[in-house]
Design an enzyme around this catalytic site. Structure first.
Site, PDB file in Angstrom:
ATOM      1  N   ASP A   1     -13.428 -13.047  21.918  1.00 52.37           N
ATOM      2  CA  ASP A   1     -12.572 -14.012  22.605  1.00 52.37           C
ATOM      3  C   ASP A   1     -11.187 -14.055  21.974  1.00 52.37           C
ATOM      4  O   ASP A   1     -10.973 -13.605  20.845  1.00 52.37           O
ATOM      5  CB  ASP A   1     -13.216 -15.405  22.555  1.00 52.37           C
ATOM      6  CG  ASP A   1     -12.951 -16.202  23.830  1.00 52.37           C
ATOM      7  OD1 ASP A   1     -11.977 -15.895  24.536  1.00 52.37           O
ATOM      8  OD2 ASP A   1     -13.726 -17.135  24.109  1.00 52.37           O
TER       9      ASP A   1
ATOM     10  N   ASP B   1     -12.485 -18.412  33.175  1.00 50.98           N
ATOM     11  CA  ASP B   1     -13.359 -19.492  32.727  1.00 50.98           C
ATOM     12  C   ASP B   1     -13.857 -20.332  33.896  1.00 50.98           C
ATOM     13  O   ASP B   1     -14.788 -21.132  33.747  1.00 50.98           O
ATOM     14  CB  ASP B   1     -12.623 -20.398  31.737  1.00 50.98           C
ATOM     15  CG  ASP B   1     -12.506 -19.777  30.355  1.00 50.98           C
ATOM     16  OD1 ASP B   1     -13.185 -18.766  30.093  1.00 50.98           O
ATOM     17  OD2 ASP B   1     -11.736 -20.304  29.521  1.00 50.98           O
TER      18      ASP B   1
END
Length: 736
Positions: free
Chosen positions: A477, A547
């Site tokens: 990430d 997301d």
């Protein structure tokens, strides 16, 4: 050194087409001084003109070998206000001699001179690769242009290597990978992708007008706001699969810029590479700078055809497992179930539930390391939290393996919390301007990966984690963009090199990790789609597009994503309802069908599911495994796009051998009793018989059990979708 009407007659045509599409050639005609590159169904040509410049001549559908393309001639200019140096298209223009358009290279020399005029020196051909060397008319500055054409798709890879052979350092202020050119026309339409966090991959479509359209990121990474991809269509076609389309994608994961410019003669130039904003690369004598690769392609089959060519190329040439990437496993990620509250017992309970529905990979997300109780602390301290995992990760990993799944784990290597042991020990390791504030995003700062010690630290802890644990997958990430991109540890005239050196070190870590741990797969994530490009995809097996997991929003997000990137890398999770983004409620079946258009994952809190939910999930995952190779690696057709507020959305994926097709159809809401539009399939073998298999419940109405490919494409299928947020899916299998 710093451094792509008879049966006999019909059979002949098919054989010729296949051979034609698979061959590649690079030639140089000495008499006309013209280079020609052919691959797939594409020809690309440029020549050396009377001023000794490289001048583009043709880029489009493949021509016959004897078709004339040269010689190249410099234009005379357009009045005294537009000199020949600017009105003549160049393959790689330096900023000098009155160039008013976007240059490919701009340099300042130590004496203040900024005039750079590049002329042809020599070239070398090796198979489907071409290297052409240019030199400034006076100074010992060389540029080697590198070309490689892909035999199957005709996609061309272009880059440049800049070498300083003078006796003093010079400053590169702008460096593109390539400049692409199209002939003069007033009927070009541009496609590009825009977005924001949780709202990525919006397809923009507009006419190209005189002037410049700039697509860029100044954020230190690819960015959510623009993506380094473009497509240009001649004419505004309303069918995705017809029309001439040129397209390109830049393989760079840092700050970038692509400029699409129409000049006073209606010529279109596309220039892309490092973003020149705040850019400066000091090149010492004997040193080189190699640009990223800028890929470009052409198709006669519309924007849909452009997407399919690019998908095919990415699968065969870009991805780490190319040319035959294995199908992405169905995964479960525990983030939405537990957030930071991970424990060994809680993760094992989720793993047991995930295994019941057919999950193949179990991934523990944030919260397993350091003093990580929330996002305020712990980033940078990559040791297992003993309170959460008293005996380390191995008991959980063994449990996951015993359930028939492999194990994955979340990391965010490039970031650090100020509240961490790492930052307290090395506050100088972050990007910063000395004496200035250090802006935090998500309570974290960006480690300066351009530094060798930071690079070695990141590789070291990742190598240790993978060496000591049986880990099959890293979710990597990157949850903020840069601010204060300073590097005070080096000389002032070298500090702007951070934009290049950071990414070079990131790529080198990924490359070395893959070499040392070849069975480990990696997902690239940056708060969703903040770092997706052909550069990072050369080292990572999949990406996280957004997301936003709302299944209706995902229809348009995934639609836009596939304009540039293959569904084979597009992770799509089934999460809880109502969804956290919009508080929208949808059925579990609808959520699965939305996610099954990419690489399927589950991120819902399985602790909240009932028996019916588990049964639905198990059925959908079983069905997905029957079609996933077609979805991930087949040809995608956007039958009905969800763009522009469409009530309907339909996608079809067809296997490369045309043995299978899978169709997903979605309805936002019924209006005035109108029926769902008839669906006309594409890409099937017209003469083959296909058996119909419903993934969801068979709808009302008469539908044949089997029919020819011609029937499914020409007669079409009526789908009985009525209500709000309804969906259905079916597959067709070739009958032997």
């Amino acid at each position: 050194m710093r451094s792509v009407r008879l049966l006999v007659a019909a059979a002949f045509v098919l054989m010729y087409t296949y051979t034609f599409a698979q061959s590649a050639s690079v030639t140089f005609e000495a008499q006309t001084r013209v280079f020609r590159m052919e691959g797939g169904n594409v020809s690309y040509a440029f020549g050396i003109n009377d001023a000794n410049e490289l001048q583009p001549l043709y880029w489009g559908a493949r021509l016959s070998a004897g078709d004339p393309l040269g010689p190249a001639h410099r234009n005379q200019g357009h009045a005294s206000f537009d000199l020949p140096s600017g009105s003549t298209l160049q393959e790689f223009p330096g900023w000098g001699e009155g160039l008013y358009y976007e240059p490919a290279l701009k340099i300042t020399f130590p004496d203040g001179n900024r005039d750079l005029v590049l002329h042809y020196v020599d070239h070398a051909i090796d198979g489907n690769q071409l290297k052409v060397r240019l030199k400034d008319i006076e100074r010992e500055v060389y540029v080697e242009l590198q070309y490689q054409i892909d035999p199957k798709t005709g996609i061309l890879a272009r880059s440049a290597v800049i070498t300083n052979k003078t006796s003093a350092p010079l400053m590169i202020e702008e460096a593109a990978a390539a400049s692409w050119s199209l002939p003069n026309s007033k009927d070009y339409w541009l496609y590009y992708l825009t977005g924001r966090w949780a709202g990525e991959w919006n397809v923009q479509h507009e006419a190209i007008r005189p002037g410049a359209r700039v697509l860029e990121s100044r954020r230190g990474s690819t960015g959510h706001q623009n993506n380094p991809w473009f497509a240009i269509e001649r004419g505004d076609h309303h069918d995705q699969d017809t029309g001439d389309v040129w397209f390109g994608a830049l393989a760079w994961s840092g700050s970038w810029r692509i400029t699409i410019q129409q000049d006073v003669l209606d010529q279109v130039r596309i220039t892309g590479g490092y973003n020149p904003f705040d850019f400066g690369y000091k090149l010492a004598p004997g040193e080189q700078l190699e640009t990223p690769v800028f890929y470009g392609g052409f198709t006669l089959h519309g924007i849909g055809g452009a997407s399919r060519l690019l998908h095919q190329f990415e699968l065969a040439r870009i991805l780490p497992q190319a040319p035959k990437p294995r199908p992405r496993p169905v995964l479960y990620n525990s983030w939405e179930a537990t957030t930071f509250n991970v424990t060994e017992q809680g993760q094992e309970a989720l793993a047991e539930k995930a295994a019941k529905i057919g999950v193949e990979r179990f991934v523990i997300d944030d919260g397993w390391f350091g003093q990580r109780k929330d996002d305020h602390a712990g980033l940078g301290d990559w040791y297992v939290n003993k309170q959460k995992f008293p005996n380390g990760l191995k008991p959980l990993i063994e449990k996951v393996h015993s359930l028939g799944m492999d194990f994955g784990i979340w990391v965010e290597p490039e970031m650090v919390n100020p509240d961490s042991d790492l930052y307290r020990k090395h506050p100088d390791w972050v990007l910063n301007f000395a004496g200035r504030p250090r802006t935090e995003g998500r309570n974290q700062l960006v480690l300066n990966l351009a530094r060798q010690d930071v690079r070695d630290f990141i590789f070291g802890f990742l190598d240790k984690l993978l060496s000591e644990n049986d880990i099959a997958f890293l979710k990597w990430d990157d949850n903020r963009n840069w601010s204060e991109p300073g590097w005070p540890a080096v000389a002032p005239d070298e500090q702007k090199e951070v934009y290049v050196r950071y990414m070079q070190n990131l790529y080198s870590i990924l490359k070395e990790l893959r070499a040392k741990h070849p069975n480990v797969e990696i997902e690239d994530c940056s708060g969703g789609g903040g770092r997706v490009d052909l550069g990072i995809l050369h080292y990572t097996d999949e990406v996280w597009p957004s997301d936003n997991t709302d299944p209706f929003d995902r229809l348009s997000i995934q639609d836009g994503f596939t304009y540039a990137y293959t569904p084979g890398v597009m992770m799509a999770w089934v999460t809880d309802s109502p969804n956290w983004v919009n508080r929208r409620s949808t059925s579990l079946e609808y959520r699965f069908l939305s996610s099954m258009q990419g690489s399927l994952g589950v991120g819902a809190n399985l602790n909240l599911w009932n028996d019916e939910d588990f049964a639905t999930a198990k059925h959908m995952i079983e069905e997905y495994k029957q079609v996933r190779d077609t979805v991930q690696h087949g040809a995608l057709y956007r039958i009905i796009s969800p763009e522009n507020g469409s009530e309907e959305s339909v996608t079809e994926s067809v296997a490369d051998n045309h043995d299978q097709a899978v169709v997903f159809a979605f309805l936002h809401s019924s209006q005035m009793g109108h029926p769902f539009p008839r669906v006309f399939l594409r890409g099937l073998d017209r003469n083959a018989q296909y058996r119909l298999h419903w993934i969801t419940e068979r709808p009302e109405g008469h539908l044949p059990e089997s029919a020819s490919g011609a029937y499914w494409m020409d007669h079409g299928v009526d789908l009985d979708l009525r209500g709000d947020f309804q969906a259905t899916a079916f597959r067709l299998d070739r009958m032997q």
